[in-house]
Design a protein around this motif. Structure first.
Motif, mmCIF file in Angstrom:
data_model
loop_
_atom_site.group_PDB
_atom_site.id
_atom_site.type_symbol
_atom_site.label_atom_id
_atom_site.label_comp_id
_atom_site.label_asym_id
_atom_site.label_seq_id
_atom_site.Cartn_x
_atom_site.Cartn_y
_atom_site.Cartn_z
ATOM 1 N N TYR A 14 40.323 -11.566 3.173
ATOM 2 C CA TYR A 14 39.492 -10.446 2.740
ATOM 3 C C TYR A 14 39.134 -10.491 1.258
ATOM 4 O O TYR A 14 37.993 -10.350 0.882
ATOM 5 C CB TYR A 14 40.199 -9.123 3.068
ATOM 6 N N ALA A 15 40.130 -10.687 0.411
ATOM 7 C CA ALA A 15 39.887 -10.714 -1.035
ATOM 8 C C ALA A 15 40.510 -11.954 -1.648
ATOM 9 O O ALA A 15 40.986 -11.928 -2.779
ATOM 10 C CB ALA A 15 40.428 -9.454 -1.687
ATOM 11 N N ASP A 16 40.506 -13.058 -0.912
ATOM 12 C CA ASP A 16 41.082 -14.318 -1.394
ATOM 13 C C ASP A 16 39.966 -15.163 -2.004
ATOM 14 O O ASP A 16 39.133 -15.709 -1.297
ATOM 15 C CB ASP A 16 41.746 -15.053 -0.234
ATOM 16 N N PHE A 17 39.973 -15.249 -3.318
ATOM 17 C CA PHE A 17 38.939 -15.988 -4.038
ATOM 18 C C PHE A 17 39.365 -17.423 -4.337
ATOM 19 O O PHE A 17 38.682 -18.134 -5.053
ATOM 20 C CB PHE A 17 38.587 -15.262 -5.341
ATOM 21 N N ASN A 18 40.504 -17.842 -3.809
ATOM 22 C CA ASN A 18 41.021 -19.186 -4.046
ATOM 23 C C ASN A 18 40.723 -20.077 -2.852
ATOM 24 O O ASN A 18 40.655 -19.615 -1.718
ATOM 25 C CB ASN A 18 42.532 -19.142 -4.277
ATOM 26 N N GLY A 19 40.563 -21.352 -3.111
ATOM 27 C CA GLY A 19 40.328 -22.308 -2.037
ATOM 28 C C GLY A 19 38.848 -22.610 -1.860
ATOM 29 O O GLY A 19 38.032 -22.352 -2.740
ATOM 30 N N ARG A 20 38.548 -23.166 -0.694
ATOM 31 C CA ARG A 20 37.194 -23.618 -0.409
ATOM 32 C C ARG A 20 36.751 -23.121 0.955
ATOM 33 O O ARG A 20 37.560 -22.903 1.838
ATOM 34 C CB ARG A 20 37.163 -25.150 -0.435
ATOM 35 N N LEU A 60 31.888 -11.436 -1.320
ATOM 36 C CA LEU A 60 32.096 -12.034 -2.648
ATOM 37 C C LEU A 60 33.135 -13.147 -2.587
ATOM 38 O O LEU A 60 32.981 -14.188 -3.228
ATOM 39 C CB LEU A 60 32.517 -10.960 -3.648
ATOM 40 N N ALA A 61 34.195 -12.932 -1.807
ATOM 41 C CA ALA A 61 35.263 -13.931 -1.715
ATOM 42 C C ALA A 61 34.767 -15.215 -1.051
ATOM 43 O O ALA A 61 35.016 -16.317 -1.550
ATOM 44 C CB ALA A 61 36.450 -13.360 -0.954
ATOM 45 N N VAL A 62 34.045 -15.086 0.069
ATOM 46 C CA VAL A 62 33.561 -16.290 0.745
ATOM 47 C C VAL A 62 32.484 -16.975 -0.103
ATOM 48 O O VAL A 62 32.374 -18.205 -0.102
ATOM 49 C CB VAL A 62 33.077 -16.004 2.187
ATOM 50 N N GLY A 63 31.718 -16.214 -0.861
ATOM 51 C CA GLY A 63 30.737 -16.821 -1.770
ATOM 52 C C GLY A 63 31.420 -17.629 -2.868
ATOM 53 O O GLY A 63 30.987 -18.736 -3.194
ATOM 54 N N ALA A 64 32.497 -17.088 -3.407
ATOM 55 C CA ALA A 64 33.246 -17.823 -4.434
ATOM 56 C C ALA A 64 33.878 -19.075 -3.843
ATOM 57 O O ALA A 64 33.828 -20.156 -4.454
ATOM 58 C CB ALA A 64 34.321 -16.925 -5.045
ATOM 59 N N ARG A 65 34.456 -18.952 -2.646
ATOM 60 C CA ARG A 65 35.064 -20.128 -2.011
ATOM 61 C C ARG A 65 34.008 -21.175 -1.672
ATOM 62 O O ARG A 65 34.264 -22.374 -1.759
ATOM 63 C CB ARG A 65 35.839 -19.716 -0.759
ATOM 64 N N ARG A 66 32.797 -20.736 -1.301
ATOM 65 C CA ARG A 66 31.709 -21.684 -1.012
ATOM 66 C C ARG A 66 31.305 -22.436 -2.277
ATOM 67 O O ARG A 66 31.078 -23.631 -2.259
ATOM 68 C CB ARG A 66 30.504 -20.934 -0.412
ATOM 69 N N LEU A 67 31.218 -21.720 -3.394
ATOM 70 C CA LEU A 67 30.897 -22.379 -4.659
ATOM 71 C C LEU A 67 32.017 -23.335 -5.062
ATOM 72 O O LEU A 67 31.756 -24.417 -5.600
ATOM 73 C CB LEU A 67 30.636 -21.347 -5.750
ATOM 74 N N HIS A 68 33.262 -22.964 -4.804
ATOM 75 C CA HIS A 68 34.372 -23.865 -5.082
ATOM 76 C C HIS A 68 34.246 -25.145 -4.272
ATOM 77 O O HIS A 68 34.633 -26.224 -4.732
ATOM 78 C CB HIS A 68 35.708 -23.198 -4.735
ATOM 79 N N LYS A 72 31.811 -25.826 -8.080
ATOM 80 C CA LYS A 72 31.290 -24.863 -9.066
ATOM 81 C C LYS A 72 32.239 -23.674 -9.167
ATOM 82 O O LYS A 72 33.020 -23.396 -8.269
ATOM 83 C CB LYS A 72 29.897 -24.348 -8.658
ATOM 84 N N SER A 73 32.123 -22.939 -10.248
ATOM 85 C CA SER A 73 32.935 -21.749 -10.447
ATOM 86 C C SER A 73 32.384 -20.582 -9.632
ATOM 87 O O SER A 73 31.170 -20.411 -9.498
ATOM 88 C CB SER A 73 32.932 -21.367 -11.927
ATOM 89 N N GLY A 74 33.280 -19.756 -9.116
ATOM 90 C CA GLY A 74 32.876 -18.575 -8.365
ATOM 91 C C GLY A 74 32.160 -17.552 -9.228
ATOM 92 O O GLY A 74 31.438 -16.685 -8.728
ATOM 93 N N TRP A 75 32.352 -17.651 -10.535
ATOM 94 C CA TRP A 75 31.690 -16.725 -11.455
ATOM 95 C C TRP A 75 30.174 -16.897 -11.452
ATOM 96 O O TRP A 75 29.441 -16.025 -11.925
ATOM 97 C CB TRP A 75 32.225 -16.897 -12.872
ATOM 98 N N LEU A 76 29.678 -17.991 -10.914
ATOM 99 C CA LEU A 76 28.226 -18.195 -10.833
ATOM 100 C C LEU A 76 27.552 -17.154 -9.945
ATOM 101 O O LEU A 76 26.337 -16.975 -10.003
ATOM 102 C CB LEU A 76 27.910 -19.596 -10.308
ATOM 103 N N GLN A 77 28.345 -16.435 -9.154
ATOM 104 C CA GLN A 77 27.763 -15.376 -8.324
ATOM 105 C C GLN A 77 27.146 -14.275 -9.170
ATOM 106 O O GLN A 77 26.342 -13.484 -8.668
ATOM 107 C CB GLN A 77 28.816 -14.772 -7.408
ATOM 108 N N LEU A 78 27.506 -14.219 -10.434
ATOM 109 C CA LEU A 78 26.897 -13.234 -11.326
ATOM 110 C C LEU A 78 25.396 -13.475 -11.479
ATOM 111 O O LEU A 78 24.668 -12.599 -11.931
ATOM 112 C CB LEU A 78 27.578 -13.249 -12.690
ATOM 113 N N VAL A 88 18.907 -20.040 -7.395
ATOM 114 C CA VAL A 88 19.805 -21.155 -7.687
ATOM 115 C C VAL A 88 21.044 -21.053 -6.807
ATOM 116 O O VAL A 88 21.564 -22.063 -6.327
ATOM 117 C CB VAL A 88 20.185 -21.170 -9.184
ATOM 118 N N LEU A 89 21.522 -19.846 -6.567
ATOM 119 C CA LEU A 89 22.695 -19.657 -5.706
ATOM 120 C C LEU A 89 22.417 -20.136 -4.293
ATOM 121 O O LEU A 89 23.269 -20.774 -3.672
ATOM 122 C CB LEU A 89 23.107 -18.185 -5.670
#
Length: 112
Positions: A14-20, A60-68, A72-78, A88-89
Motif C-alpha cells: 500500500y505505501a511501500d516505496f521501496n523495490g521495483r 504513488l507507491a507503484v509509480g515510485a517502484r516503476r521508476l526504480h 530513476k528516482s521516485g521523486w521524479l513523480q513530482l 516525460v513520466l
C-alpha cells in the motif's frame, strides 16, 4: 503479471516505496484505478472522493517502484505537477525494465 495479481500486489504494498515494479504491474494497476474511479464518479461525488483517496498512496507507491525499475528516482513523480512536462513520466513508465539488479533491488519477477 495478470490484472488481479497486479492489483493485489499494489494494495499489499500500500505505501511501500521501496523495490521495483514491472511494467505490467504498473499498467494493470492504473487500469484498475481508472475503472474504479469512473464507476465511483457515476455513483456519487463522495464515493469518487473516497475511492480517489483510497488509491492515492498505492498509486504513488507503484509509480515510485516503476521508476526504480528503470533506475530513476521516485521523486521524479513530482513532474506530475507541471502539465506538459509530465509527459516525460509516461515515457519513463513505458520503458523496459533493467534486466539486472540496480540500486533499488533485484529485477521484478514477471510471470507470463
Amino acid at each position: 503479471m495478470d490484472f488481479q495479481t497486479a492489483v493485489k500486489t499494489c494494495f499489499n504494498k500500500y505505501a511501500d516505496f521501496n523495490g521495483r515494479a514491472s511494467r505490467s504491474e504498473y499498467w494493470w494497476f492504473v487500469l484498475a484505478e481508472v475503472i474504479v474511479l469512473i464507476v465511483a464518479s457515476l455513483i456519487h461525488q463522495y464515493v469518487y472522493g473516497i475511492a480517489a483517496l483510497a488509491f492515492l498512496l498505492p498509486a504513488l507507491a507503484v509509480g515510485a517502484r516503476r521508476l526504480h525499475d528503470i533506475g530513476k528516482s521516485g521523486w521524479l513523480q513530482l513532474l506530475m505537477i507541471i502539465p506538459i512536462v509530465n509527459l516525460v513520466l509516461i515515457y519513463f513508465y513505458v520503458q523496459p525494465s533493467q534486466p539486472a539488479s540496480n540500486n533499488y533491488g533485484e529485477a521484478p519477477v514477471v510471470s507470463a
